[in-house]
Design an enzyme around this catalytic site. Structure first.
Site, PDB file in Angstrom:
ATOM      1  N   GLU A 273      -6.089 -12.563  23.584  1.00  0.00           N
ATOM      2  CA  GLU A 273      -6.592 -13.723  22.846  1.00  0.00           C
ATOM      3  C   GLU A 273      -8.103 -13.838  23.019  1.00  0.00           C
ATOM      4  O   GLU A 273      -8.646 -13.539  24.074  1.00  0.00           O
ATOM      5  CB  GLU A 273      -5.917 -14.995  23.350  1.00  0.00           C
TER       6      GLU A 273
ATOM      7  N   LYS B 139       0.456  -0.655   3.677  1.00  0.00           N
ATOM      8  CA  LYS B 139       0.412  -0.402   2.233  1.00  0.00           C
ATOM      9  C   LYS B 139      -0.432   0.842   1.936  1.00  0.00           C
ATOM     10  O   LYS B 139      -0.203   1.902   2.516  1.00  0.00           O
ATOM     11  CB  LYS B 139      -0.101  -1.636   1.495  1.00  0.00           C
TER      12      LYS B 139
ATOM     13  N   ARG C 123       1.102  -2.064  10.810  1.00  0.00           N
ATOM     14  CA  ARG C 123       1.251  -3.381  10.192  1.00  0.00           C
ATOM     15  C   ARG C 123       0.224  -4.341  10.775  1.00  0.00           C
ATOM     16  O   ARG C 123       0.107  -4.494  11.985  1.00  0.00           O
ATOM     17  CB  ARG C 123       2.660  -3.923  10.413  1.00  0.00           C
TER      18      ARG C 123
ATOM     19  N   THR D 130      -4.227  -6.154   3.902  1.00  0.00           N
ATOM     20  CA  THR D 130      -3.359  -5.676   4.969  1.00  0.00           C
ATOM     21  C   THR D 130      -3.830  -4.287   5.379  1.00  0.00           C
ATOM     22  O   THR D 130      -4.641  -3.660   4.695  1.00  0.00           O
ATOM     23  CB  THR D 130      -1.895  -5.609   4.503  1.00  0.00           C
TER      24      THR D 130
ATOM     25  N   TYR E  48      -2.009  -8.899  26.347  1.00  0.00           N
ATOM     26  CA  TYR E  48      -2.451 -10.049  25.568  1.00  0.00           C
ATOM     27  C   TYR E  48      -3.964  -9.933  25.421  1.00  0.00           C
ATOM     28  O   TYR E  48      -4.655  -9.530  26.354  1.00  0.00           O
ATOM     29  CB  TYR E  48      -2.128 -11.360  26.288  1.00  0.00           C
TER      30      TYR E  48
ATOM     31  N   ASP F 173      -8.099 -10.843  -2.597  1.00  0.00           N
ATOM     32  CA  ASP F 173      -6.964 -10.319  -1.835  1.00  0.00           C
ATOM     33  C   ASP F 173      -6.670  -8.921  -2.370  1.00  0.00           C
ATOM     34  O   ASP F 173      -6.100  -8.764  -3.447  1.00  0.00           O
ATOM     35  CB  ASP F 173      -5.758 -11.243  -2.017  1.00  0.00           C
TER      36      ASP F 173
END
Length: 242
Positions: A60, A233, A239, A230, A58, A204
């Site tokens: 954060e 792509k 991802r 992203t 994790y 975008d």
């Protein structure tokens, strides 16, 4: 790169059903031509990195300011990703934490608009994206969305319409870019309209980021103060988003 699971692998021994399904998908990707713009073939290096021990952590917070201990190497990885993003896209800042383009776009809305504010983007039937204010997206439910389109004869953005709508509606935020835009996006013209009405322009570039990085498409840097993309792509990475 499509990688099949070895019969001797830990996954095949532990869960042969999942291993078989992964093999089936690997063969499907190998034996067919995929023309879905939002998909690509990740390299073996990307697959190795995403299937590594990093999945155990994790993280954060931000580098140097985490909520969990043991972040020494995670911080270095994130800082390296930030530096690379800044260099590739010639920008001053980068946040590499969003796990999807939709989340990255939502962060932009929450930073520059309040629920109920007017926002503006390309209509979905004209090539826009769900997160540009479409009514099935939270962005079309929390915000008052108005949309522009393309000229039906030329297929190009109708900038007269964009300017007219922007002057009438005075949006807080204007999104340019989309999911099915085969023409060059004229970021400079969007910037002129956004400046005129006092809106924040967000570009975008999720579907063209690789073209922008490679210099095959003009960059929004210097025109749009906010850029989202992203990392898969046309960038062919894991991802995620930034």
């Amino acid at each position: 790169m499509t990688t099949e699971i070895s019969a001797e692998s830990a996954l095949a021994r532990t869960d042969p059903a999942i291993a078989r399904l992964i093999d089936d998908e690997a063969r499907r990707q190998r034996d067919s031509i995929r023309l879905i713009p939002s998909e690509n073939y990740a390299s073996r290096a990307v697959i190795e990195a995403t299937g590594s021990v990093l999945t155990n952590k994790y993280s954060e917070g931000y580098p140097g300011r985490r909520y969990y201990e043991g972040q020494r190497y995670i911080d270095q990885i994130e800082e390296l990703a930030i530096d690379r993003a800044r260099q590739v896209f010639h920008v001053d800042h980068a946040n590499v934490q969003p796990y999807s383009g939709s989340v990255a776009n939502l962060a932009v809305y929450l930073a520059f608009a309040q629920p109920g504010d007017t926002i503006m983007g390309m209509g979905l039937p004209m090539g826009g994206h769900l997160t540009h204010g479409h009514n099935v997206s939270v962005t079309g439910k929390w915000f008052r969305a108005v949309h522009y389109g393309v000229d039906r004869d030329t297929g190009r953005v109708d900038f007269d319409e964009v300017a007219r709508i922007a002057r009438e509606e005075r949006p807080k935020l204007i999104f340019c870019g989309g999911t099915a835009v085969p023409r060059t996006i004229e970021f400079d013209r969007f910037a002129e309209i956004a400046d005129e009405v006092g809106a924040v322009l967000a570009a975008d570039i999720a579907h063209i980021a690789g073209l922008v990085a490679g210099g095959a498409h003009p960059s929004p840097a210097g025109h749009a103060p906010v850029i989202t993309t992203t990392t898969h792509k046309t960038l062919r990475g894991p991802r995620g988003a930034m």
